[in-house]
Scaffold this active site. Sequence first.
Site, PDB file in Angstrom:
ATOM      1  N   TYR A  34       0.837  -1.208   0.000  1.00 21.50           N
ATOM      2  CA  TYR A  34       0.000   0.000   0.000  1.00 21.50           C
ATOM      3  C   TYR A  34       0.873   1.260   0.000  1.00 21.50           C
ATOM      4  CZ  TYR A  34      -3.005   3.744   1.669  1.00 21.50           C
ATOM      5  OH  TYR A  34      -3.657   4.950   1.800  1.00 21.50           O
ATOM      6  N   ALA A  70      -2.650   9.482   3.463  1.00 24.01           N
ATOM      7  CA  ALA A  70      -3.792   8.930   4.188  1.00 24.01           C
ATOM      8  C   ALA A  70      -3.325   8.033   5.343  1.00 24.01           C
ATOM      9  CB  ALA A  70      -4.654   8.117   3.217  1.00 24.01           C
ATOM     10  N   HIS A  80       0.942  12.114  -7.935  1.00 26.48           N
ATOM     11  CA  HIS A  80       0.431  11.323  -6.815  1.00 26.48           C
ATOM     12  C   HIS A  80       1.439  10.220  -6.454  1.00 26.48           C
ATOM     13  CE1 HIS A  80      -3.645  11.538  -4.902  1.00 26.48           C
ATOM     14  NE2 HIS A  80      -3.197  10.463  -4.276  1.00 26.48           N
ATOM     15  N   ILE A 133      11.201  12.732  -4.103  1.00 21.39           N
ATOM     16  CA  ILE A 133      12.211  13.557  -3.415  1.00 21.39           C
ATOM     17  C   ILE A 133      12.750  12.739  -2.236  1.00 21.39           C
ATOM     18  CG2 ILE A 133      12.620  15.679  -2.081  1.00 21.39           C
ATOM     19  CD1 ILE A 133      11.948  16.477  -4.885  1.00 21.39           C
ATOM     20  N   GLY A 138       6.332  12.389   0.450  1.00 14.96           N
ATOM     21  CA  GLY A 138       5.214  11.510   0.797  1.00 14.96           C
ATOM     22  C   GLY A 138       5.669  10.297   1.574  1.00 14.96           C
TER      23      GLY A 138
HETATM   24  C1  LIG Z   1       0.391   5.811   1.281  1.00 20.66           C
HETATM   25  C2  LIG Z   1       0.090   7.082   0.545  1.00 20.66           C
HETATM   26  C3  LIG Z   1      -1.118   7.724   0.751  1.00 20.66           C
HETATM   27  C4  LIG Z   1      -1.407   8.924   0.081  1.00 20.66           C
HETATM   28  N1  LIG Z   1      -2.566   9.579   0.365  1.00 20.66           N
HETATM   29  C5  LIG Z   1      -2.816  10.759  -0.255  1.00 20.66           C
HETATM   30  C6  LIG Z   1      -3.992  11.497   0.072  1.00 20.66           C
HETATM   31  O1  LIG Z   1      -4.788  11.106   0.926  1.00 20.66           O
HETATM   32  N2  LIG Z   1      -4.216  12.672  -0.589  1.00 20.66           N
HETATM   33  C7  LIG Z   1      -3.343  13.158  -1.536  1.00 20.66           C
HETATM   34  O2  LIG Z   1      -3.580  14.212  -2.107  1.00 20.66           O
HETATM   35  N3  LIG Z   1      -2.215  12.489  -1.841  1.00 20.66           N
HETATM   36  C8  LIG Z   1      -1.934  11.309  -1.222  1.00 20.66           C
HETATM   37  N4  LIG Z   1      -0.768  10.653  -1.516  1.00 20.66           N
HETATM   38  C9  LIG Z   1       0.195  11.247  -2.469  1.00 20.66           C
HETATM   39  C10 LIG Z   1       1.189  12.159  -1.751  1.00 20.66           C
HETATM   40  O3  LIG Z   1       0.575  13.332  -1.295  1.00 20.66           O
HETATM   41  C11 LIG Z   1       2.352  12.588  -2.679  1.00 20.66           C
HETATM   42  O4  LIG Z   1       1.822  13.188  -3.844  1.00 20.66           O
HETATM   43  C12 LIG Z   1       3.281  11.471  -3.078  1.00 20.66           C
HETATM   44  O5  LIG Z   1       3.412  10.499  -2.057  1.00 20.66           O
HETATM   45  C13 LIG Z   1       4.649  12.058  -3.405  1.00 20.66           C
HETATM   46  O6  LIG Z   1       5.541  11.090  -3.834  1.00 20.66           O
HETATM   47  P1  LIG Z   1       6.618  10.383  -2.878  1.00 20.66           P
HETATM   48  O7  LIG Z   1       5.871   9.404  -2.043  1.00 20.66           O
HETATM   49  O8  LIG Z   1       7.525   9.722  -3.872  1.00 20.66           O
HETATM   50  O9  LIG Z   1       7.308  11.451  -2.068  1.00 20.66           O
HETATM   51  C14 LIG Z   1      -0.467   9.465  -0.838  1.00 20.66           C
HETATM   52  C15 LIG Z   1       0.746   8.808  -1.040  1.00 20.66           C
HETATM   53  C16 LIG Z   1       1.041   7.642  -0.351  1.00 20.66           C
HETATM   54  C17 LIG Z   1       2.383   6.998  -0.560  1.00 20.66           C
END
Ligand SMILES: Cc1cc2nc3c(=O)[nH]c(=O)nc-3n(C[C@H](O)[C@H](O)[C@H](O)COP(=O)(O)O)c2cc1C
Length: 363
Positions: free
Chosen positions: A32, A87, A260, A294, A314
């Site tokens: 996940y 999340a 995302h 990043i 993230g």
């Molecule tokens: C487990 C998980 C849950 C996420 N949940 C959300 C969310 O609820 N809302 C949202 O806008 N982005 C969500 N994202 C995307 C992050 O905000 C972000 O865009 C992304 O993780 C950035 O990439 P990185 O994980 O490589 O740093 C989620 C990412 C992950 C890994």
Amino acid sequence: MAGQAEIPADVVALCDYERHAAERMPAPLRAYVDGAGADGLTAQANLAAWQAIRLQGRVLADLRGADTGLRLLGLDLPHPLILAPVAFHGLAHAEAEHATALGAAATGSLMVVSTQSGLPLEDIAARAQGPLWFQLYMQPERGDTLSLVRRAEAAGCRALVVSVDAPVNGLRNMEQRAGFRLPEGIRAVNLDGMRPPQIRSEPGRAATFLGLMDAAPRWEDIAWLKSQTRLPLLLKGIMSAHDAERAVAVGVDGVIVSNHGGRALDTLPATAEALPVVARQVAGRIPVLCDGGIRRGTDALKALALGASAVLVGRPQIHALAVGGAAGVAHMLTILRAELEVAMALTGRRDLAGIDETVLWGS
Ligand SMILES: Cc1cc2nc3c(=O)[nH]c(=O)nc-3n(C[C@H](O)[C@H](O)[C@H](O)COP(=O)(O)O)c2cc1C
């Protein structure tokens, strides 16, 4: 801090948190957090694209009084590293979003609370010592969207980040194969009582074109939202010049270049590729932020050089949370900031305003 774990001595970079987290998290949870859409090509590209960019060193620059501070949409921040909305932090740590917020505040970092936080946004805000933005998923009913906005305002959130790139979930094949399910007791509590999209059922058809997209937000809804709040509004998930121009035209206050984390549409380009395209189109009219892959201070520096005002991380916050709770999150952010400072020092930049594309090799 309840439940705080010792941080292993060999954690010196964000990848070390990922490695230790992988040992602690059950396989479905790992799928996940670290999984992505379909074949994971965009998620891989995010990482690879930052790594492929070379820096241009500079020696003997005058860096007296150097500093990483910035002013962003009314906030004075000591550095440009932000916790992206993610999340259900309770999947990684018993103290959930409270622990993350504590780690963020300890390092002066801005945290973006997800619509899908496992704790009520009011509870997170009540205990948070530092500034918060609220990430908003617009709801099928405008009344429900407005109620989230009013709650975020009342809780003291300083901006709204409207995620627009996932009106339908990406094809999370890795999660599906691993059989990930939200455990009992973890759910999107902020959405309690709200009307979900009305999905028709038809054998052999997915929900996407059977009601899901009928309920999805459109540009006119962003204009409406902007008219309903005085909070700065950012759109998260802008990956093209076309959408960047529409975002400026509709009057939002910032955009976040994001795919995302590769979790939505696979084979979108890396954000390192999309960022300069979006930044060129926006041309300084509103701040452009960026996330996706990043993992190093050098990645952050490259994003700033390509036109970002700040970057978001993230997955690393979940890795750090799983390993060390609030202390882990604070440590992870401390590492990233220290790396950014080293990268600025060795490219001869004394502040963020001095970071431009001449930081990059071949410019
Ligand atoms: C487990 C998980 C849950 C996420 N949940 C959300 C969310 O609820 N809302 C949202 O806008 N982005 C969500 N994202 C995307 C992050 O905000 C972000 O865009 C992304 O993780 C950035 O990439 P990185 O994980 O490589 O740093 C989620 C990412 C992950 C890994």
